[in-house]
Structure formats: C-alpha cells, structure tokens
Design a protein around this motif. Structure first.
Motif, PDB file in Angstrom:
ATOM      1  N   GLN A  80       0.825  -1.204   0.000  1.00 27.52           N
ATOM      2  CA  GLN A  80       0.000   0.000   0.000  1.00 27.52           C
ATOM      3  C   GLN A  80       0.862   1.258   0.000  1.00 27.52           C
ATOM      4  O   GLN A  80       0.593   2.227  -0.714  1.00 27.52           O
ATOM      5  N   LEU A  81       1.944   1.245   0.808  1.00 31.78           N
ATOM      6  CA  LEU A  81       2.866   2.385   0.844  1.00 31.78           C
ATOM      7  C   LEU A  81       3.605   2.512  -0.483  1.00 31.78           C
ATOM      8  O   LEU A  81       3.797   3.609  -1.004  1.00 31.78           O
ATOM      9  N   ARG A  82       3.991   1.387  -1.037  1.00 29.16           N
ATOM     10  CA  ARG A  82       4.689   1.374  -2.325  1.00 29.16           C
ATOM     11  C   ARG A  82       3.799   1.962  -3.424  1.00 29.16           C
ATOM     12  O   ARG A  82       4.253   2.787  -4.235  1.00 29.16           O
ATOM     13  N   ASP A  83       2.523   1.598  -3.430  1.00 27.41           N
ATOM     14  CA  ASP A  83       1.601   2.119  -4.446  1.00 27.41           C
ATOM     15  C   ASP A  83       1.391   3.624  -4.286  1.00 27.41           C
ATOM     16  O   ASP A  83       1.296   4.356  -5.272  1.00 27.41           O
ATOM     17  N   LYS A  84       1.315   4.081  -3.041  1.00 27.42           N
ATOM     18  CA  LYS A  84       1.150   5.518  -2.808  1.00 27.42           C
ATOM     19  C   LYS A  84       2.359   6.298  -3.301  1.00 27.42           C
ATOM     20  O   LYS A  84       2.241   7.389  -3.854  1.00 27.42           O
ATOM     21  N   LEU A  85       3.552   5.721  -3.099  1.00 29.13           N
ATOM     22  CA  LEU A  85       4.771   6.379  -3.561  1.00 29.13           C
ATOM     23  C   LEU A  85       4.784   6.455  -5.090  1.00 29.13           C
ATOM     24  O   LEU A  85       5.109   7.496  -5.676  1.00 29.13           O
ATOM     25  N   LEU A  86       4.427   5.362  -5.744  1.00 31.17           N
ATOM     26  CA  LEU A  86       4.376   5.349  -7.207  1.00 31.17           C
ATOM     27  C   LEU A  86       3.395   6.392  -7.732  1.00 31.17           C
ATOM     28  O   LEU A  86       3.670   7.099  -8.707  1.00 31.17           O
ATOM     29  N   ALA A  87       2.232   6.503  -7.077  1.00 36.23           N
ATOM     30  CA  ALA A  87       1.235   7.489  -7.494  1.00 36.23           C
ATOM     31  C   ALA A  87       1.765   8.899  -7.319  1.00 36.23           C
ATOM     32  O   ALA A  87       1.537   9.778  -8.168  1.00 36.23           O
ATOM     33  N   ALA A  88       2.498   9.139  -6.219  1.00 35.37           N
ATOM     34  CA  ALA A  88       3.057  10.469  -5.978  1.00 35.37           C
ATOM     35  C   ALA A  88       4.124  10.814  -7.018  1.00 35.37           C
ATOM     36  O   ALA A  88       4.173  11.923  -7.548  1.00 35.37           O
TER      37      ALA A  88
END
Length: 343
Positions: free
Chosen positions: A311-319
């Motif tokens: 979930q944190l990894r996906d948020k970073l990619l989106a950012a």
C-alpha cells in the motif's frame, strides 16, 4: 583552591545572613585584602549581588530590602549562581538554539536579562557573547511563525492546568472550528510548535499546530488530566508528527551511495537497520500515518526503494507519477524510467 572555588565560598559565606568582617573573610578564604576587594566587586558588578558594607561594624553582608517576601529572598540567592567559562559558552550556544526555536520572540523577551548576565560574567579575555552569537549560526528552514500571544497563553494554561477555547484552522479541510481543549504538553518538531491536548469536542487526544490557532482564550475550568504515559503511547508511536494507534512497519532499501548518508540518521526511535551484502541499507520504521514518511522517502528520489507494505509502495508510485505529470507538456519522461527507479 582556585578563583572560582573561592568565589563560591565567598558567596556561601555572605548568604549565611551573618555579617562577617573583612578579616574574617580574608581568613576563611586565605586571600589578601586586595583580592577580597576584587572578589566583592565581581559579585556586585557581574552577579548583581547586593553586597553591603557596614562602616560601623566593618562587616559585609547581603542587604535585603525591608518588607520583601521570602520568595524574593530566594530569587535573590538564585542570582548568585556561578558558571565556568566553558559552561557560559555552552549556555550562550543554547540561547542560540532557543532563539532559533522562538519565532515569535516570546522566549527571547524573557531570556534577554539572562543573556546580559552571562555576557557580563565572561572575562574580558574571553570571547564576548555577541561575538559568540555571530560565530554560531543555526539555520531553521520552513519555520512557521506562532503569534507570541498564543504561545504564551498556551504555555500559561499548560502550567496552570486550565482549559483553553481555541478557533482552529484545519488545513486539510480548509475550514475553521471552535474547540475546547485541555493542554497536556508542548511539542516542537521540524521548526514548528504543536500542542498535545485532550479535545473536549471530539473526546480524544489531538495534536494541534500552534500556528493554525486563529483565536484563543484561557478558561477558568481545570483541565481533564490525562496520564503522560497515555499521551506518549497515543501520540508518539507514529512516524514524525502524525499520531495514531494502528501501527505498521515500512521496509526501505537505500542504495550504497545513499546508505552512507542515511545510516547515521534517526528516522524513528524504534527503527531497525542493517547493512546488506552489496553495501545498500535496509531500514525498517514504524508509522501510523504515511504522510510525513512519504515526504521523507521522496526526498531520496531514485536512491531508495519501498519494499513493503505494498500500500505504501503504491502511494509512492502514485506520488512520483503525479510529479511526472506536472511536466508532461514540457518534457516526455518514459514510464519505464519512472518504474525502473521506483522498483
């Protein structure tokens, strides 16, 4: 016995409240008349101690104004505290730190007399306070101003254990609200002051940025007391300034080059780190809210990789994708380049 020790002893003798003759002081300190005179001048001029000489009895004592309370007497004695040159330099450096924290100037106003006293206590052969302050520079980036009236009011309510009524601006929702809070402690984090308090509106512990307070007034009601251990458990588990109770762990891997800089850093009190075979660094940190953690990860750019949680990894990619999209019309950045850096 050196000069500082004799000054301490002279101070104690004078604070005994029993007038002492010049000969008695010289005998106790094992010093000459000229040295005693110099020490007495140091106490008067540098420490502002009211050393009085009685010509009739040829004695010295600390003079006390008639009618002054015991509290004043105790405060007068406190002025007789002495510091070594090294201690004074350390205190002046500490003053610089306080000055950097004190954007509103409230602490400066109350500490200025102490600074003047420390300056006067330095020997003429030593670096003076103003010169020392010029040669010690503390840079505070992104500091947010706190109106002194609110800082003082919150600090007073904190010590007097009284509730405060505040008008608070919540930036994430772009709205103001009225709240009654019971102050528990002040927190300074990344050049910004916060108040941990029991919010009587939401019935829970909350953290309020002091610079987001628009109005405040102290109430006559006593605070709702919350055990400090409970405050710490509730507010300090998360990453950075963000509180919470649902604890998660992030696993980050920094490149060998970046590991040199990150290895000595403390991201969290409970962090775990280990050096990998290729020289990279694995860092595990707990968090309850990922807002500040994501900001810290992004500043390392391509030199850090989020391993977990997904979930944190996906948020970073989106950012990161959002940052690329900001420049989409100006320059083309292949998605493969972005993915290659984030994976």
């Amino acid at each position: 016995m050196n000069q500082l020790d004799r000054l301490y002893q002279l101070e104690r003798l004078l604070l005994s409240r029993q007038p002492l003759s010049r000969d008695a002081l010289m005998r106790e300190l094992e010093i000459s008349r000229a040295t005693l005179k110099r020490y007495l001048e140091l106490l008067r001029d540098r420490m502002n101690m009211p050393v009085a000489y009685d010509r009739g009895t040829n004695t010295y004592a600390i003079s006390q104004p008639v009618g002054k309370s015991q509290a004043i007497t105790q405060r007068q004695e406190l002025l007789g505290v002495w510091f070594s040159q090294q201690e004074i330099v350390a205190l002046l450096t500490m003053y610089q730190l306080i000055d950097n924290l004190d954007s509103a100037g409230m602490l400066q106003r109350h500490l200025q007399p102490i600074l003047q006293r420390l300056d006067s206590m330095l020997d003429s052969s030593q670096m003076q306070a103003q010169e020392l302050q010029r040669r010690v520079r503390i840079i505070g980036a992104a500091r947010r101003e706190v109106p002194s009236r609110y800082f003082e009011l919150v600090g007073l309510a904190l010590t007097q254990r009284r509730r405060v009524r505040i008008t608070y601006f919540t930036r994430s929702r772009n709205e103001q609200s009225e709240r009654t809070v019971s102050p528990q402690r002040l927190v300074h984090h990344r050049h910004t002051w916060y108040l941990d308090a029991w919010c009587h509106t939401s019935k829970e512990l909350k953290r309020f940025a002091l610079d987001a307070i628009r109005e405040a007034r102290m109430l006559d009601e006593a605070v709702k007391e919350v055990a400090l251990s409970t405050v710490e458990k509730t507010m300090d588990q998360g990453y950075g300034i963000y509180a919470g109770t649902k604890l998660r762990w992030a696993t980050l891997v920094f490149t060998p080059w970046s590991a040199i800089w990150v290895a000595p850093e403390q991201w969290h009190l409970e962090q775990k780190s280990r050096k990998l075979a290729d020289g990279s660094l694995e860092l595990k940190v707990p968090y309850t809210d990922d807002t500040e953690l994501l900001m810290d990860i992004q500043r390392h750019g391509p030199d850090v990789r989020v391993v977990s949680p997904l979930q944190l990894r996906d948020k970073l990619l989106a950012a990161l994708q959002g940052a690329v999209d900001q420049y989409a019309e100006e320059v083309e950045v292949p998605c493969s380049a972005l993915k290659g850096r984030a994976n």
